[in-house]
Design a protein around this motif. Structure first.
Motif, PDB file in Angstrom:
ATOM      1  N   THR A 198       0.824  -1.000   0.023  1.00  0.00           N
ATOM      2  CA  THR A 198      -0.008  -0.012  -0.010  1.00  0.00           C
ATOM      3  C   THR A 198       0.863   1.212  -0.053  1.00  0.00           C
ATOM      4  OG1 THR A 198      -1.339   1.336   1.347  1.00  0.00           O
ATOM      5  CG2 THR A 198      -0.131  -0.305   2.375  1.00  0.00           C
ATOM      6  N   VAL A 200      -0.128   3.799   1.247  1.00  0.00           N
ATOM      7  CA  VAL A 200      -0.208   4.484   2.834  1.00  0.00           C
ATOM      8  C   VAL A 200       0.671   4.157   3.712  1.00  0.00           C
ATOM      9  CG1 VAL A 200      -2.053   5.403   4.449  1.00  0.00           C
ATOM     10  CG2 VAL A 200      -2.413   4.730   2.204  1.00  0.00           C
ATOM     11  N   ILE A 256     -13.316   4.133  16.188  1.00  0.00           N
ATOM     12  CA  ILE A 256     -13.124   5.120  15.199  1.00  0.00           C
ATOM     13  C   ILE A 256     -13.979   4.714  13.927  1.00  0.00           C
ATOM     14  CG2 ILE A 256     -11.699   6.556  13.586  1.00  0.00           C
ATOM     15  CD1 ILE A 256      -9.306   5.678  15.613  1.00  0.00           C
ATOM     16  N   ALA A 257     -15.214   5.685  13.899  1.00  0.00           N
ATOM     17  CA  ALA A 257     -15.954   5.492  12.683  1.00  0.00           C
ATOM     18  C   ALA A 257     -15.280   6.048  11.486  1.00  0.00           C
ATOM     19  CB  ALA A 257     -17.185   6.118  12.843  1.00  0.00           C
ATOM     20  N   SER A 258     -14.699   7.536  11.513  1.00  0.00           N
ATOM     21  CA  SER A 258     -14.180   8.104  10.408  1.00  0.00           C
ATOM     22  C   SER A 258     -12.745   8.888  11.223  1.00  0.00           C
ATOM     23  CB  SER A 258     -15.270   9.017   9.887  1.00  0.00           C
ATOM     24  OG  SER A 258     -14.642   9.892   9.087  1.00  0.00           O
ATOM     25  N   SER A 259     -11.922   8.494  10.766  1.00  0.00           N
ATOM     26  CA  SER A 259     -10.530   9.022  10.924  1.00  0.00           C
ATOM     27  C   SER A 259     -10.637  10.650  10.261  1.00  0.00           C
ATOM     28  CB  SER A 259      -9.279   8.484  10.266  1.00  0.00           C
ATOM     29  OG  SER A 259      -9.033   7.410  10.560  1.00  0.00           O
ATOM     30  N   MET A 285      -4.570   5.926  12.355  1.00  0.00           N
ATOM     31  CA  MET A 285      -5.219   5.630  10.792  1.00  0.00           C
ATOM     32  C   MET A 285      -4.239   4.828  10.329  1.00  0.00           C
ATOM     33  SD  MET A 285      -6.270   8.256   8.064  1.00  0.00           S
ATOM     34  CE  MET A 285      -4.698   8.820   7.186  1.00  0.00           C
ATOM     35  N   ASN A 288      -3.457   1.307  11.778  1.00  0.00           N
ATOM     36  CA  ASN A 288      -4.679   0.454  11.625  1.00  0.00           C
ATOM     37  C   ASN A 288      -4.869   0.091  10.286  1.00  0.00           C
ATOM     38  OD1 ASN A 288      -6.932  -0.730  13.135  1.00  0.00           O
ATOM     39  ND2 ASN A 288      -8.097   0.720  11.739  1.00  0.00           N
ATOM     40  N   ASN A 289      -4.756   0.807   9.324  1.00  0.00           N
ATOM     41  CA  ASN A 289      -4.966   0.601   7.812  1.00  0.00           C
ATOM     42  C   ASN A 289      -3.909  -0.632   7.422  1.00  0.00           C
ATOM     43  OD1 ASN A 289      -6.579   1.515   5.514  1.00  0.00           O
ATOM     44  ND2 ASN A 289      -4.488   1.693   4.655  1.00  0.00           N
ATOM     45  N   GLN A 292      -4.882  -3.951   9.050  1.00  0.00           N
ATOM     46  CA  GLN A 292      -6.001  -4.560   8.449  1.00  0.00           C
ATOM     47  C   GLN A 292      -5.584  -5.066   6.939  1.00  0.00           C
ATOM     48  OE1 GLN A 292      -9.234  -1.901   7.414  1.00  0.00           O
ATOM     49  NE2 GLN A 292     -10.651  -3.433   6.931  1.00  0.00           N
ATOM     50  N   ILE A 293      -4.789  -4.326   6.164  1.00  0.00           N
ATOM     51  CA  ILE A 293      -4.568  -4.875   4.883  1.00  0.00           C
ATOM     52  C   ILE A 293      -3.496  -6.131   4.886  1.00  0.00           C
ATOM     53  CG2 ILE A 293      -3.414  -4.293   2.637  1.00  0.00           C
ATOM     54  CD1 ILE A 293      -4.371  -1.743   2.736  1.00  0.00           C
ATOM     55  N   TYR A 295      -3.620  -8.325   7.634  1.00  0.00           N
ATOM     56  CA  TYR A 295      -4.368  -9.438   7.927  1.00  0.00           C
ATOM     57  C   TYR A 295      -5.143  -9.961   6.720  1.00  0.00           C
ATOM     58  CZ  TYR A 295      -8.506 -11.877   9.006  1.00  0.00           C
ATOM     59  OH  TYR A 295      -9.574 -12.425   9.182  1.00  0.00           O
ATOM     60  N   LEU A 296      -5.700  -8.919   5.728  1.00  0.00           N
ATOM     61  CA  LEU A 296      -6.363  -9.710   4.768  1.00  0.00           C
ATOM     62  C   LEU A 296      -5.692 -10.474   3.812  1.00  0.00           C
ATOM     63  CD1 LEU A 296      -8.786  -6.580   4.191  1.00  0.00           C
ATOM     64  CD2 LEU A 296      -9.654  -8.801   4.723  1.00  0.00           C
ATOM     65  N   TRP A 330      -9.169  -7.663  13.410  1.00  0.00           N
ATOM     66  CA  TRP A 330      -9.993  -8.292  12.458  1.00  0.00           C
ATOM     67  C   TRP A 330      -9.801  -9.849  11.971  1.00  0.00           C
ATOM     68  CZ3 TRP A 330     -12.998  -5.183   9.644  1.00  0.00           C
ATOM     69  CH2 TRP A 330     -12.999  -3.815   9.831  1.00  0.00           C
TER      70      TRP A 330
ATOM     71  N   SER B 179     -19.038   8.566   5.811  1.00  0.00           N
ATOM     72  CA  SER B 179     -18.003   9.280   6.918  1.00  0.00           C
ATOM     73  C   SER B 179     -17.005   8.101   6.900  1.00  0.00           C
ATOM     74  CB  SER B 179     -18.618   9.745   8.006  1.00  0.00           C
ATOM     75  OG  SER B 179     -19.382  10.696   8.060  1.00  0.00           O
ATOM     76  N   GLY B 180     -17.466   6.982   7.394  1.00  0.00           N
ATOM     77  CA  GLY B 180     -16.736   5.685   7.464  1.00  0.00           C
ATOM     78  C   GLY B 180     -16.907   4.875   6.388  1.00  0.00           C
ATOM     79  N   SER B 199     -12.143   2.875   8.729  1.00  0.00           N
ATOM     80  CA  SER B 199     -12.104   4.427   9.088  1.00  0.00           C
ATOM     81  C   SER B 199     -11.692   5.585   8.421  1.00  0.00           C
ATOM     82  CB  SER B 199     -11.473   4.516  10.448  1.00  0.00           C
ATOM     83  OG  SER B 199     -10.254   4.563  10.345  1.00  0.00           O
ATOM     84  N   VAL B 200     -11.200   4.966   7.058  1.00  0.00           N
ATOM     85  CA  VAL B 200     -10.472   5.899   6.001  1.00  0.00           C
ATOM     86  C   VAL B 200     -11.639   6.029   4.902  1.00  0.00           C
ATOM     87  CG1 VAL B 200      -8.633   6.403   4.809  1.00  0.00           C
ATOM     88  CG2 VAL B 200      -8.282   5.042   6.705  1.00  0.00           C
ATOM     89  N   THR B 204     -12.790  11.168   6.253  1.00  0.00           N
ATOM     90  CA  THR B 204     -11.266  11.548   6.108  1.00  0.00           C
ATOM     91  C   THR B 204     -10.877  12.444   5.183  1.00  0.00           C
ATOM     92  OG1 THR B 204     -11.110   9.256   7.049  1.00  0.00           O
ATOM     93  CG2 THR B 204      -9.113  10.234   6.387  1.00  0.00           C
ATOM     94  N   SER B 259       2.125   7.833  -0.858  1.00  0.00           N
ATOM     95  CA  SER B 259       0.956   8.800  -0.681  1.00  0.00           C
ATOM     96  C   SER B 259       1.675  10.048   0.121  1.00  0.00           C
ATOM     97  CB  SER B 259       0.039   8.327  -0.180  1.00  0.00           C
ATOM     98  OG  SER B 259      -0.983   7.539  -1.031  1.00  0.00           O
ATOM     99  N   MET B 285      -5.387   8.738  -2.596  1.00  0.00           N
ATOM    100  CA  MET B 285      -5.040   7.723  -1.676  1.00  0.00           C
ATOM    101  C   MET B 285      -6.265   7.160  -1.102  1.00  0.00           C
ATOM    102  SD  MET B 285      -3.156   8.664   2.273  1.00  0.00           S
ATOM    103  CE  MET B 285      -4.472   9.227   3.091  1.00  0.00           C
ATOM    104  N   GLN B 292      -8.797  -1.078  -2.741  1.00  0.00           N
ATOM    105  CA  GLN B 292      -7.919  -2.256  -2.227  1.00  0.00           C
ATOM    106  C   GLN B 292      -8.700  -3.302  -1.152  1.00  0.00           C
ATOM    107  OE1 GLN B 292      -3.975  -1.251  -0.856  1.00  0.00           O
ATOM    108  NE2 GLN B 292      -3.322  -3.241  -0.910  1.00  0.00           N
ATOM    109  N   LEU B 296      -9.815  -7.092  -1.646  1.00  0.00           N
ATOM    110  CA  LEU B 296      -9.490  -8.079  -0.701  1.00  0.00           C
ATOM    111  C   LEU B 296     -10.743  -8.778   0.053  1.00  0.00           C
ATOM    112  CD1 LEU B 296      -6.229  -6.346   0.966  1.00  0.00           C
ATOM    113  CD2 LEU B 296      -6.418  -8.448  -0.649  1.00  0.00           C
ATOM    114  N   TRP B 330      -5.529  -4.700  -8.419  1.00  0.00           N
ATOM    115  CA  TRP B 330      -5.344  -5.598  -7.555  1.00  0.00           C
ATOM    116  C   TRP B 330      -6.086  -7.186  -7.766  1.00  0.00           C
ATOM    117  CZ3 TRP B 330      -1.524  -5.030  -4.213  1.00  0.00           C
ATOM    118  CH2 TRP B 330      -1.219  -3.566  -3.882  1.00  0.00           C
TER     119      TRP B 330
END
Lengths: 385, 385
Positions: A198, A200, A256-259, A285, A288-289, A292-293, A295-296, A330, B179-180, B199-200, B204, B259, B285, B292, B296, B330
């Motif tokens: 990624t 990010v 966190i719903a929305s960073s 943010m 965590n991202n 998550q990626i 883990y997936l 996750w 938002s999320g 959450s991104v 965000t 990014s 981003m 992505q 996944l 991907w």
């Protein structure tokens, strides 16, 4: 800040070190350096580092040290190499190393391409390019097999060192968080595939962080994040649901719903937020991202273990905690995030391994011994005759 | 900006509309409203909307309209509802609707909890809460089955409308970017599971975008991103590799390695970057990251089709293009990103469906007809007797 971070700068003031082999990982943001030295000359005499002879070469006591520079300040790196008067660059055959090493440095990362001419011009050194993913894997495999107490989990603020069973290491997912992030499925020595990644990553944290907080350095930004509170800027589930959990989908009111979502509705300029809070939201943010990626991708290939490396982590407690929690959340506890003491130097170590000094590291062979407190690896390398 | 975006504000100046049923999706950033009206009174007389009788009720011609408000300006929403003098809120039984609708509005999203007291106090309206994920799924299923030309792919700047085979719709992945972000595996009407999220999301983009660019609104930020160039701030593979591709892992020199990574090494303050370029990097981003993670998750459950909804997209060409390219990249061309014309109103439509006005929409039953240019759905609902 976690106390157990490798202080890679400590050796910079030891001009008497006799550096024989040096490898570089020149990334987008940082240059990572690994070098093997036989210590100060007075110590050498006591330790008699050059000694035992084996049938396929000689054994040499010494240490592997670690150093970093910012890529934008590459001249500092060139000055360091020049000041160390590398034996190989002076054309002096030292310590029995073969003359083929003369004027050659193993290097990986994009900068091995980008700065090849600069090294040739300024230091008359040729960069011998080692493929980046291959270096990361070699470095990780070396650390996991040869260095005791290298890998650990991080749960509830505690490092728990993991004993690696050499016969049960593969397959694993290696997540290297540099400026960007590479995710590599590792099946053995030299057996790997880059399965994902990624953009990010650490460069995003540092770059966005610099724009948002005017931090002076990466460590400054990390330190700020340690002091901050992400709930000031992140939109939590409770902010949307009026303080209650959203239990139906397993999200607590503090999730966190929305960073950065709270910044929408508040009539506040950037300058009215504490830089510490901004840094904290950003770190959470991104960590965590990545978790998550990762883990997936581990799930996709049935990998139970995920090792996180790269300079982004820096032994930073909150970063490791967020990544660990993300993987745990996750995967519903199925997968484990693991970290490495020499996290930032996988690529440089892998390029270093390419010298073929250390040929193997079975359990029974104490070629590499313990770590010193600052992460230097005391070791004994085998020099081909 | 893509020209085919739903202009949801157009109906706000039609006070003569007779709104009988209205549903809300009150999210963290936006309130989405869907309402059914029988049109202006003069038109009604010509159209004779109240007419045919079926054995299980009556058919009523009208239209479903769409409107949004910022959650932080919820009073504008309350004023609108008040000004429309909703028949149901005045306690007048209208058009044959059952009296049980009196003073009740179906509502979903966290705000249905958070603002319940406010609606009661200011308008004497009770919010009848409909579960959020369930609403999203009902709304998406309704649109995909009942509205022609609802779904489309977006490739090389072209919308290609997709004919949905009702017998081959399930399973699919629904990605709702509010938002999320919620990711829901949909197996049928009322059969679904929220399998992931991030959450991104739109909050965000808007929140970080506001801090970084001082944009006035979400649309302002989107418009800026349309004018910008992300390569000014993003660190590309070519920036690290000195202009060459990193072919070994399939990354071209123009791929984004990190990014915002270029902001690290440049001695530029935030103010020295063009807000347009910052907005573009941010949009790319976030869109790429969502694409992505969605892919996944689709892979994990073997889902070939991913429908993207939510107010983040706004029919914005560059957003859809980035998401499409991410899913294509991907999945190596295996999975397809699809979009919905009424993307932002899935939850509100789902809450609206909860009124049980439209009971079924088989192919043969023209309960719902074509769209008008601004996204209003002309339809004929069935009222229980």
């Amino acid at each position: 800040m976690d106390g157990d971070r490798i202080e890679e700068a400590t050796l910079a003031n030891s001009p008497a070190d006799e550096i024989s082999h040096l490898a570089l990982d020149i990334g987008g943001s940082l240059i990572k350096m690994v070098y093997f030295s036989t210590g100060r000359e007075e110590e050498q005499q006591q330790q008699q580092p050059i000694g035992k002879t084996q049938k396929d070469g000689r054994l040499l006591n010494g240490r592997i040290s670690f150093l970093k520079f910012e890529t934008s300040k590459i001249n500092e790196c060139l000055d360091f190499i020049s000041s160390k008067q590398l034996r190989c660059s002076r054309g002096v055959q030292h310590s029995g190393f073969p003359a083929s090493d003369k004027n050659i440095i193993k290097a990986t990362g994009g900068g091995a391409f980008k700065f090849a001419d600069l090294f040739k011009e300024k230091l008359n050194i040729n960069l011998d390019k080692v493929e980046e993913m291959s270096s990361l894997v070699s470095g990780a495999n070396f650390l996991l097999k040869a260095v005791p107490s290298e890998a650990f989990t991080y749960v509830n603020g505690q490092r728990n060192y993991v004993q690696i069973d050499h016969n049960d290491l593969y397959p694993y997912l290696l997540v290297n968080i540099g400026s960007g992030v590479s995710m590599i499925k590792v099946d053995g020595d030299g057996k790997f595939e880059r399965v994902s990644g990624t953009s990010v990553g650490g460069g995003t944290f540092w770059g966005l962080g610099k724009l948002l907080t005017k931090c002076k350095s990466f460590d400054d930004l990390l330190e700020m994040s340690h002091q901050g509170n992400n709930r000031v800027i992140d939109m939590l589930v409770g902010d949307i649901y009026g303080g209650v959990d959203y239990l139906k989908i397993g999200l607590s009111s503090t999730a966190i719903a929305s960073s950065f979502g709270k910044a929408i509705s508040e009539n506040k300029e950037l300058e009215e937020y504490k830089p510490e809070d901004v840094a904290r939201s950003l770190l959470r943010m991104i960590s965590n991202n990545i978790g998550q990626i990762a883990y997936l991708n581990a799930l996709r290939f049935g990998l139970k273990r995920i090792f996180f490396g790269g300079f982004f982590i820096r032994g930073h407690a909150y970063t490791m905690d967020t990544i660990s929690v993300a993987v745990d959340f996750w995967s519903k506890g199925e997968a484990k995030a693991m970290f490495l003491r020499h996290e930032g130097f996988l690529g440089a170590l892998g390029a270093f391994m390419n010298y073929q000094l250390v040929k193997e590291f079975p359990n029974s062979n104490p070629l590499v011994s313990d770590l010193t407190d600052n992460g230097i690896i005391d070791c004994c390398v085998q020099v081909s005759s």
